[in-house]
Write a protein that holds these residues in place. Structure first.
Motif, PDB file in Angstrom:
ATOM      1  N   GLU A 283      -5.427  14.934 -35.189  1.00 33.48           N
ATOM      2  CA  GLU A 283      -4.618  13.936 -35.893  1.00 33.48           C
ATOM      3  C   GLU A 283      -3.178  14.427 -36.077  1.00 33.48           C
ATOM      4  OE1 GLU A 283      -4.302  12.049 -40.416  1.00 33.48           O
ATOM      5  OE2 GLU A 283      -6.027  13.272 -39.835  1.00 33.48           O
ATOM      6  N   ARG A 287       0.256  12.932 -34.070  1.00 37.42           N
ATOM      7  CA  ARG A 287       1.479  12.434 -34.706  1.00 37.42           C
ATOM      8  C   ARG A 287       2.707  13.188 -34.188  1.00 37.42           C
ATOM      9  NH1 ARG A 287      -1.438  12.074 -39.867  1.00 37.42           N
ATOM     10  NH2 ARG A 287      -0.375  13.964 -40.575  1.00 37.42           N
ATOM     11  N   ASP A 290       3.637  11.854 -30.762  1.00 39.17           N
ATOM     12  CA  ASP A 290       4.293  10.547 -30.881  1.00 39.17           C
ATOM     13  C   ASP A 290       5.735  10.712 -31.357  1.00 39.17           C
ATOM     14  OD1 ASP A 290       1.967   9.294 -30.089  1.00 39.17           O
ATOM     15  OD2 ASP A 290       1.322   8.782 -32.118  1.00 39.17           O
ATOM     16  N   LEU A 291       5.918  11.593 -32.322  1.00 42.28           N
ATOM     17  CA  LEU A 291       7.257  11.837 -32.852  1.00 42.28           C
ATOM     18  C   LEU A 291       8.150  12.453 -31.788  1.00 42.28           C
ATOM     19  CD1 LEU A 291       8.858  11.647 -35.543  1.00 42.28           C
ATOM     20  CD2 LEU A 291       8.157  14.019 -35.991  1.00 42.28           C
ATOM     21  N   HIS A 367       3.711  20.165 -35.700  1.00 36.76           N
ATOM     22  CA  HIS A 367       3.011  19.210 -36.553  1.00 36.76           C
ATOM     23  C   HIS A 367       3.643  19.119 -37.938  1.00 36.76           C
ATOM     24  CE1 HIS A 367       1.337  23.128 -37.513  1.00 36.76           C
ATOM     25  NE2 HIS A 367       0.948  22.646 -38.678  1.00 36.76           N
ATOM     26  N   ASP A 370       8.615  15.549 -39.337  1.00 36.07           N
ATOM     27  CA  ASP A 370       8.394  14.152 -39.709  1.00 36.07           C
ATOM     28  C   ASP A 370       9.704  13.389 -39.507  1.00 36.07           C
ATOM     29  OD1 ASP A 370      10.032  14.933 -41.840  1.00 36.07           O
ATOM     30  OD2 ASP A 370       8.377  15.031 -43.272  1.00 36.07           O
TER      31      ASP A 370
END
Length: 493
Positions: A283, A287, A290-291, A367, A370
């Motif tokens: 997970e 992310r 994708d980022l 990871h 953000d």
């Protein structure tokens, strides 16, 4: 089924505090009580509270609780290895331990010439005889990719007595070789494959990433958890599988090099990261991927910047695969160097790029990133593009063609390093034998090795690089006013 909710090191540390153990042992700060108040104000007491003895503190004096061993078994299960060993001395130690397990003094080991300086340090310490395997060189972009399996096949054919092979994949730029094919090349000869996968700690935990060394059939894999994972600096693991290397032999080679005072803080970081990835890695990394795709698209839209992508890095004569999380940005369209771009970002936008060379910077994502961190990155890069006129004209780094980068290895790196030496100006050094490593850092791949006969193109490259902002921390003279060479009286010189 293995219980990955468990974290033996963290749980033992919590138990240590719950029981209120009173240490009459090192460390001398005694759970922060003796630490300087100003140090405590900056670091916080949590650092000191986690800093306990591994045996006689975290575990009993005979380590009967097997705290570390249980944590290592969980890590091995999480990444599909047979055995895992924790290291608190970084992958620089781990890769040396692997090398010394596979080959001994004067025995041959096939090594990609794009190896990290820690590999060369291993050669100096061990007396192993390197057989250099040429990387795949992108002459247009001045970028080296790990050697192909075919290059190792040719090297084994020329040196059938080589004890094994070592390859670096991914490279610091995120490019990868075909490890399955390379493992096959080694195993047809019953020879082990060592993979320096320092930049690949995250690879086992998402199918959208390049193949993980253990899944590809490597015998030993060295991984820096602090690079792409959540470990603390110096946190490293090395993994083992198959029957070509004795795990007991690997352990005693690591003990030969490692500290007798390992950091429990680093052990705890390794243990906690394994639990995080085993439970949530897919997970979290999904992310991050994708980022990274969004960031790559956004950077590509900034005038003067180009993101090196699969089309740039992979294909015939180039890499076999790549990791998209190291976002490598070519800034040459701004008319400046990666050195100047990185310095500008740090000074004016308080943003640190991981890697800078004569035309690129690397803005590594993990990871942990953000929208807030990548938003700051994109804003800073747009500001960099607007400020580009202030960064021109940039000094030219005179990068040789691939043939010009290679020099004759006249003697073992160990013999040159420990030989009689003298320091001379670079203008007088062509034709002399280097007695030191000279390494642009990061990424830490030596341009010059002890025992190599220096050439004018390489010296010109390094001198022009220093003028442009290149960092050479391991040279005797980082400013390259002098170069350390074997004395003229030395037979190898």
């Amino acid at each position: 089924m293995t219980d990955h909710t468990s974290a033996p090191v963290l749980q033992a540390l919590a138990d240590h505090h719950t029981k209120g153990r009173v240490p009459f042992t090192p460390p001398g700060h005694k759970q922060a009580r003796g630490a300087d108040p100003e140090v405590r104000a900056v670091l916080g007491d949590a650092v000191f509270l986690g800093d306990v003895l591994a045996s006689g503190g975290l575990d009993d004096r005979r380590t009967r609780g097997e705290v570390l061993e249980r944590a290592e078994r969980l890590m091995a299960d999480a990444v599909h290895a047979a055995h895992t060993f924790f290291s608190t001395c970084g992958s620089s130690l781990s890769v040396k331990a692997a090398m010394l397990t596979v080959a001994g003094p004067h025995e041959k080991l096939l090594i990609g010439r794009d190896a990290h300086k820690s590999v060369v340090s291993g050669l100096i310490l061990s007396g192993i005889r390197p057989v250099w395997v040429e990387p795949r060189w992108d002459a247009e972009r001045h970028l080296a990719h790990a050697p192909s399996a075919e290059e190792y096949e040719r090297a084994f054919a020329a040196h059938p007595d080589a004890r094994g092979a070592l390859v670096t994949s991914p490279t610091p730029y995120g490019t990868c070789t075909d490890l399955r094919a390379l493992a096959d090349v080694c195993h047809r000869r019953s020879r082990p494959l060592i993979v320096d996968e320092a930049w690949g700690a995250h690879l086992p935990f998402h199918p959208g990433l390049p193949s993980w060394a253990m899944d590809a059939g490597a015998d030993v894999c060295v991984t820096s958890i602090h690079k792409m994972g959540s470990g603390l600096e110096q946190g490293s693991v090395f993994h083992l599988q198959g029957d070509l290397i004795d795990p007991a032999k690997l352990k005693i080679r690591a003990d030969l090099l490692g500290t007798t005072s390992p950091s429990v803080l680093i052990y705890a970081g390794l243990d906690g990261w394994r639990r995080q990835m085993a439970l949530h890695g897919r997970e979290l990394l999904g992310r991050a991927l994708d980022l990274a795709a969004e960031v790559r698209t956004a950077v590509e839209a900034i005038d003067g910047l180009h993101v090196n992508d699969r089309a740039d890095l992979c294909g015939p004569g180039l890499a076999d695969d790549f990791d998209p999380l190291p976002v490598v940005i070519d800034v040459s369209g701004l008319g400046t160097t990666g050195y100047r771009a990185a310095d500008w970002l740090r000074e004016h936008r308080h943003l640190d790029a991981h890697l800078a060379d004569h035309r690129r910077i690397s803005t590594q994502l993990t990871h942990a990133d953000d929208a807030e961190t990548t938003g700051a990155l994109l804003t800073a890069l747009k500001d960099l593009a607007h400020a580009a006129a202030d960064l021109r004209p940039a000094p030219t780094v005179q990068v040789p063609d691939p043939a010009g980068l290679r020099m004759e290895q006249t003697c073992l790196p160990r013999d040159a390093f420990f030989g009689d030496t003298e320091d001379i100006p670079p203008a007088d050094a062509a034709g002399r034998v280097a007695a030191e490593m000279i390494t642009p850092y990061p990424p830490g791949i030596p341009a010059v090795l002890p025992g190599e006969r220096l050439t004018e193109p390489v010296l010109r490259y390094l001198c022009s690089g220093v003028e442009a902002g290149m960092n050479l921390p391991d040279a005797t003279d980082p400013g390259l006013g002098t170069v350390r060479v074997l004395a003229a009286s030395d037979p190898a010189g």
